[in-house]
Design an enzyme around this catalytic site. Structure first.
Site, PDB file in Angstrom:
ATOM      1  CD  GLN A 298     -16.900  -4.062  -4.280  1.00  0.00           C
ATOM      2  OE1 GLN A 298     -16.755  -2.574  -3.870  1.00  0.00           O
ATOM      3  NE2 GLN A 298     -16.675  -5.004  -3.800  1.00  0.00           N
TER       4      GLN A 298
ATOM      5  CB  THR B 253     -15.647 -12.469  -2.384  1.00  0.00           C
ATOM      6  OG1 THR B 253     -16.940 -11.898  -3.379  1.00  0.00           O
ATOM      7  CG2 THR B 253     -14.441 -11.902  -3.636  1.00  0.00           C
TER       8      THR B 253
ATOM      9  CE1 TYR C   4     -13.260 -14.817   0.169  1.00  0.00           C
ATOM     10  CE2 TYR C   4     -12.179 -13.784   2.653  1.00  0.00           C
ATOM     11  CZ  TYR C   4     -12.648 -13.270   1.486  1.00  0.00           C
ATOM     12  OH  TYR C   4     -11.026 -12.825   0.973  1.00  0.00           O
TER      13      TYR C   4
ATOM     14  CE  LYS D 160      -8.389 -14.583  -1.520  1.00  0.00           C
ATOM     15  NZ  LYS D 160      -8.170 -14.288  -3.116  1.00  0.00           N
TER      16      LYS D 160
ATOM     17  CD1 TRP E 296     -12.576  -5.886   6.043  1.00  0.00           C
ATOM     18  CD2 TRP E 296     -13.552  -3.486   7.632  1.00  0.00           C
ATOM     19  NE1 TRP E 296     -13.008  -5.789   7.468  1.00  0.00           N
ATOM     20  CE2 TRP E 296     -13.213  -4.573   8.396  1.00  0.00           C
ATOM     21  CE3 TRP E 296     -13.906  -2.295   8.038  1.00  0.00           C
ATOM     22  CZ2 TRP E 296     -13.886  -4.818  10.055  1.00  0.00           C
ATOM     23  CZ3 TRP E 296     -14.712  -2.476   9.285  1.00  0.00           C
ATOM     24  CH2 TRP E 296     -14.466  -3.298  10.032  1.00  0.00           C
TER      25      TRP E 296
END
Length: 291
Positions: free
Chosen positions: A11, A62, A125, A129, A150
């Site tokens: 994205q 992700t 996750y 990160k 989000w």
């Protein structure tokens, strides 16, 4: 500028490519098929070939729930890869911009998280990160770590597109109402990153370090879904909004525990002249592209 971008098919990667259209910057964009960022030799070879002025890492693992049983790959993409890229940036003395997540926090706060607040990830996750953040900080002095949350856009898989699809298939939906955060349009995040790149190019003094970039108004997943349905109906994207039921996290168990409160303060980015994303405005833009 010569900009090396990883994660070109995600994205953020796709929105960053859109943001560069019409500019004079040279973009060298790579997806996982062309560049395995966890391969030290390949990363070094690509950086040597491109000779970038700046590196932007939008690549990430992700799949939050899958990470619980696929930790090796999560750490390779979210920690090892960013470290290798940051080391190359450090060798060249160029900036490295890396995108992280609200999941580095445990979600037990009662007011918006500051970049300096204590981290305490609850799942693989978030832990992967956070490991990436620490590796980047150690490997490259000229780094900007942008934590976001989000993320939605017209591209890929995300909450907005899922809600639109489900609204067309069902008359009623149940959505979690006890997790709070700030929706963020990937296009706005891309523009913020480009703005930082251009400030560096202009020779403006940058305070390297960790910052937060996300939407301007906190909401719950239930509240976000309600906003999506209202706007989608008004734009004719869906025929009518489904009935929306609020449920608790306990009623929708997932392999990875989500933070109950992951609202982040973006105030520190004001020094760059960057404001928080107006997610309501951007939501309308994204939905208009889904018609």
């Amino acid at each position: 500028m010569r900009i090396l971008l990883t994660g070109k098919n995600g994205q953020l990667g796709r929105c960053f490519q859109d943001a560069l259209k019409g500019t004079n910057h040279e973009l060298f964009a790579y997806g996982s098929a062309e560049l395995n960022i966890a391969d030290a030799d390949l990363v070094a070879a690509v950086v040597e070939q491109v000779k970038p002025d700046i590196i932007v890492n939008a690549a990430a693992y992700t799949a939050v729930d899958k990470a619980e049983t696929d930790s090796e790959n999560a750490y390779l993409v979210n920690a090892t890869g960013p470290e290798l890229l940051a080391k190359q940036a450090g060798i060249l003395g160029i900036p490295f911009i890396h995108v992280s997540t609200d999941y580095v926090f445990d979600g037990e706060a009662v007011e918006p998280y500051l970049p300096t607040d204590q981290t305490n990830p609850k799942g693989v996750y978030g832990a992967s990160k956070l490991a990436g953040e620490r590796a980047v900080s150690a490997a490259c002095d000229k780094h900007i770590i942008l934590r976001t949350a989000w993320v939605f856009s017209e591209y890929g898989n995300n909450f907005v597109k899922t809600m639109v699809r489900l609204a067309k298939e069902r008359d009623a939906l149940s959505v979690v109402a006890d997790q709070y955060g700030c929706p963020t349009y990937a296009g706005d995040l891309a523009k913020a990153i480009l703005h930082i790149c251009e400030q560096h190019k202009q020779g403006k003094l940058i305070a390297w370090g960790t910052y937060h970039y996300c939407g301007d108004t906190p909401t719950s997943w239930h509240g976000f879904a309600r906003a999506i349905f209202a706007k989608a109906e008004s734009l004719g994207v869906i025929a009518k909004r489904p009935q929306l039921k609020a449920i608790s996290s306990d009623q929708y168990p997932t392999p990875a525990k989500r933070p109950e409160y992951s609202v982040m303060s973006t105030q520190a980015l004001a020094s760059f002249g960057i404001q928080a994303s107006s997610w309501s405005t951007s939501l309308a833009l994204v939905l208009s592209k889904l018609k």
